[in-house]
Design a protein around this motif. Structure first.
Motif, PDB file in Angstrom:
ATOM      1  N   UNK A  79     -14.385   6.749   7.023  1.00 23.66           N
ATOM      2  CA  UNK A  79     -12.820   6.466   6.500  1.00 23.66           C
ATOM      3  C   UNK A  79     -12.950   5.727   5.216  1.00 23.66           C
ATOM      4  N   UNK A  80     -12.358   5.803   4.220  1.00 18.31           N
ATOM      5  CA  UNK A  80     -12.415   4.831   3.248  1.00 18.31           C
ATOM      6  C   UNK A  80     -10.850   4.207   3.124  1.00 18.31           C
ATOM      7  N   UNK A  81     -10.960   2.757   3.335  1.00 11.10           N
ATOM      8  CA  UNK A  81      -9.857   2.018   3.301  1.00 11.10           C
ATOM      9  C   UNK A  81      -9.593   1.116   2.084  1.00 11.10           C
ATOM     10  N   UNK A  82      -8.467   1.097   1.280  1.00 19.34           N
ATOM     11  CA  UNK A  82      -8.070   0.256   0.353  1.00 19.34           C
ATOM     12  C   UNK A  82      -6.876  -0.712   0.888  1.00 19.34           C
ATOM     13  N   UNK A  83      -7.330  -2.106   0.702  1.00 19.05           N
ATOM     14  CA  UNK A  83      -6.509  -2.952   1.224  1.00 19.05           C
ATOM     15  C   UNK A  83      -5.887  -3.896   0.248  1.00 19.05           C
ATOM     16  N   UNK A  84      -4.667  -3.417  -0.461  1.00 19.26           N
ATOM     17  CA  UNK A  84      -4.035  -3.922  -1.619  1.00 19.26           C
ATOM     18  C   UNK A  84      -3.712  -5.802  -1.372  1.00 19.26           C
ATOM     19  N   UNK A  85      -3.463  -6.152   0.064  1.00 17.45           N
ATOM     20  CA  UNK A  85      -2.911  -7.259   0.234  1.00 17.45           C
ATOM     21  C   UNK A  85      -4.105  -8.345   0.182  1.00 17.45           C
ATOM     22  N   UNK A  86      -5.321  -7.626   0.386  1.00 18.96           N
ATOM     23  CA  UNK A  86      -6.486  -8.788   0.134  1.00 18.96           C
ATOM     24  C   UNK A  86      -7.553  -8.554  -1.180  1.00 18.96           C
ATOM     25  N   UNK A 115     -11.843  -3.252  -0.310  1.00 15.13           N
ATOM     26  CA  UNK A 115     -12.191  -1.798  -0.072  1.00 15.13           C
ATOM     27  C   UNK A 115     -13.525  -1.885   0.812  1.00 15.13           C
ATOM     28  N   UNK A 116     -13.183  -0.857   1.687  1.00 15.72           N
ATOM     29  CA  UNK A 116     -14.665  -0.878   2.835  1.00 15.72           C
ATOM     30  C   UNK A 116     -14.226   0.413   3.538  1.00 15.72           C
ATOM     31  N   UNK A 117     -15.384   1.013   3.950  1.00 13.16           N
ATOM     32  CA  UNK A 117     -15.568   1.957   4.809  1.00 13.16           C
ATOM     33  C   UNK A 117     -15.622   1.835   6.503  1.00 13.16           C
ATOM     34  N   UNK A 118     -15.227   2.648   7.148  1.00 15.46           N
ATOM     35  CA  UNK A 118     -15.377   2.727   8.411  1.00 15.46           C
ATOM     36  C   UNK A 118     -15.725   3.904   9.085  1.00 15.46           C
ATOM     37  N   UNK A 119     -16.923   4.063   9.862  1.00 17.26           N
ATOM     38  CA  UNK A 119     -17.428   5.007  10.503  1.00 17.26           C
ATOM     39  C   UNK A 119     -16.459   5.841  11.657  1.00 17.26           C
ATOM     40  N   UNK A 120     -16.411   7.027  11.603  1.00 20.39           N
ATOM     41  CA  UNK A 120     -15.521   7.818  12.257  1.00 20.39           C
ATOM     42  C   UNK A 120     -15.947   7.341  14.110  1.00 20.39           C
ATOM     43  N   UNK A 121     -17.289   7.453  14.235  1.00 20.69           N
ATOM     44  CA  UNK A 121     -17.779   7.034  15.604  1.00 20.69           C
ATOM     45  C   UNK A 121     -17.095   5.702  15.949  1.00 20.69           C
ATOM     46  N   UNK A 122     -17.178   4.630  15.075  1.00 19.74           N
ATOM     47  CA  UNK A 122     -16.809   3.512  15.487  1.00 19.74           C
ATOM     48  C   UNK A 122     -15.337   3.521  15.895  1.00 19.74           C
ATOM     49  N   UNK A 123     -14.482   4.155  15.450  1.00 20.88           N
ATOM     50  CA  UNK A 123     -13.229   4.163  16.082  1.00 20.88           C
ATOM     51  C   UNK A 123     -13.199   4.718  17.382  1.00 20.88           C
TER      52      UNK A 123
END
Length: 353
Positions: free
Chosen positions: A286-293, A296-304
């Motif tokens: 999953x790709x996440x964009x974090x404007x507050x900081x 940008x980074x990715x999180x593996x599905x399985x890690x969730x």
């Protein structure tokens, strides 16, 4: 002619008085020698300063300034009291303490009792009557605690003054004012986006000090500072909560914004957005964009689907969560069926099959 002269002269005299100027025949002081009159604010049990300057302090400082838990009540303006004189029923009566802190006795006249405990007030009253009576005693009772009040303003149901018969606390004041659960409209529905407990609140004390209190975090951590004791005439301001959202885009059935609540997690947000659409290709991250900081980074599905993965990432208002096109049917099955209350054991079991 006389009446006409008076109609002009009187306003001229009034103008002279308003300007603070002397008559024309006298020497007028230079404006640079005139100093403005400064009226210092009246002290309030040592809480106010004659030369106030705003000071912002933390909740820890407010706790240090708490009144003792067993502090004896002191009388104040507006309190209604009754006086009972054993053996002297003619002196008994009810009194309301005036704005000047005094009551008026028939023989002794004004007696100052504000800021005194019941015992101290009884002594002040018997001392004032000692010229007229010997061996006099009095019992002071409080019929109505009008001066023991705080004011709650802002995002509450019933803003205004709240009265207490004992030492008020922050949670007492806010709960009596009435919490409001913020809501948003989504797809024709009105849904609550929080518990109503404010993130922060501000305590104004006197005319020079404010205390910033991180109320929700204190409550969630079980910190006793969340219920700190207040002082008479404190003002509590509860700000209106800002609406907090994240955006979920890409391969989901319900793309768009999703309101954040204190219980929101990345997994619950993905589930609400309908992650992931069936029939797509495999997308392990999953790709996440974090404007507050600015990150940008990715999180593996399985890690969730692990306890550690759930705790690793905290949502921030304004985050953009992008689900790339995928055919990850297994993730589809998981996220469309889980809820925020699903146990982590259950998640791990689904991930393992």
């Amino acid at each position: 002619m006389k009446s006409g002269f008076l109609s002009i002269a009187i306003p001229w005299v009034t103008l002279v008085l308003m300007c603070g100027c002397a008559a024309p025949a006298q020497v007028t002081p230079s404006p640079t020698t005139l100093a403005p009159t400064v009226i210092a604010p009246a002290p309030d049990n040592g809480q106010q300063s004659a030369d106030p300057a705003l000071t912002i302090r933390s909740e820890k400082s407010a706790a240090d300034a708490e009144p003792p838990a067993n502090e004896e009540y002191t009388l104040g303006a507006g309190d209604q009291i009754s006086l009972d004189f054993p053996g002297r029923p003619e002196l008994a009566g009810k009194h309301t303490i005036g704005p000047d802190g005094r009551i008026t006795l028939l023989l002794a006249g004004p007696v100052h009792v504000a800021g005194l405990t019941r015992i101290q007030a009884a002594k002040a009253i018997t001392d004032s009557l000692s010229t007229f009576y010997t061996d006099l005693s009095v019992t002071v009772g409080i019929d109505k605690y009008t001066s023991n009040r705080v004011r709650v303003l802002g995002y509450v149901q019933h803003p205004g003054e709240i009265y207490f018969e004992d030492t008020p606390t922050l949670l007492d004041a806010i709960s009596k004012a009435g919490l409001i659960s913020p809501t948003v409209s989504k797809e024709g529905r009105t849904i609550a986006i929080g518990s109503g407990i404010p993130e922060t609140c501000t305590i104004f004390r006197g005319d020079s000090t404010t205390y910033q209190v991180q109320l929700r975090s204190l409550l969630m951590s079980g910190n006793v500072l969340a219920d700190m004791r207040l002082r008479r005439n404190d003002i509590i301001f509860v700000p209106e909560p800002q609406e907090q959202f994240v955006s979920v885009l890409g391969e989901v059935t319900r793309p768009g914004t999703i309101p954040l609540t204190p219980a929101s997690t990345l997994t619950s947000v993905l589930s609400e957005a309908g992650c992931c659409s069936e029939g797509g290709g495999f997308a392990p991250k999953i790709h996440i964009i974090q404007p507050s900081t600015g990150k940008e980074f990715d999180i593996p599905y399985k890690k969730l689907l692990t306890v550690a993965g759930q705790k690793e990432y905290t949502l921030h208002s304004g985050d953009v969560i992008l689900i790339p096109k995928s055919g990850f049917f297994k993730a589809t099955y998981v996220f469309q069926r889980i809820s925020p209350v699903t146990s982590m054991v259950g998640l791990a079991a689904v991930a393992a099959f």
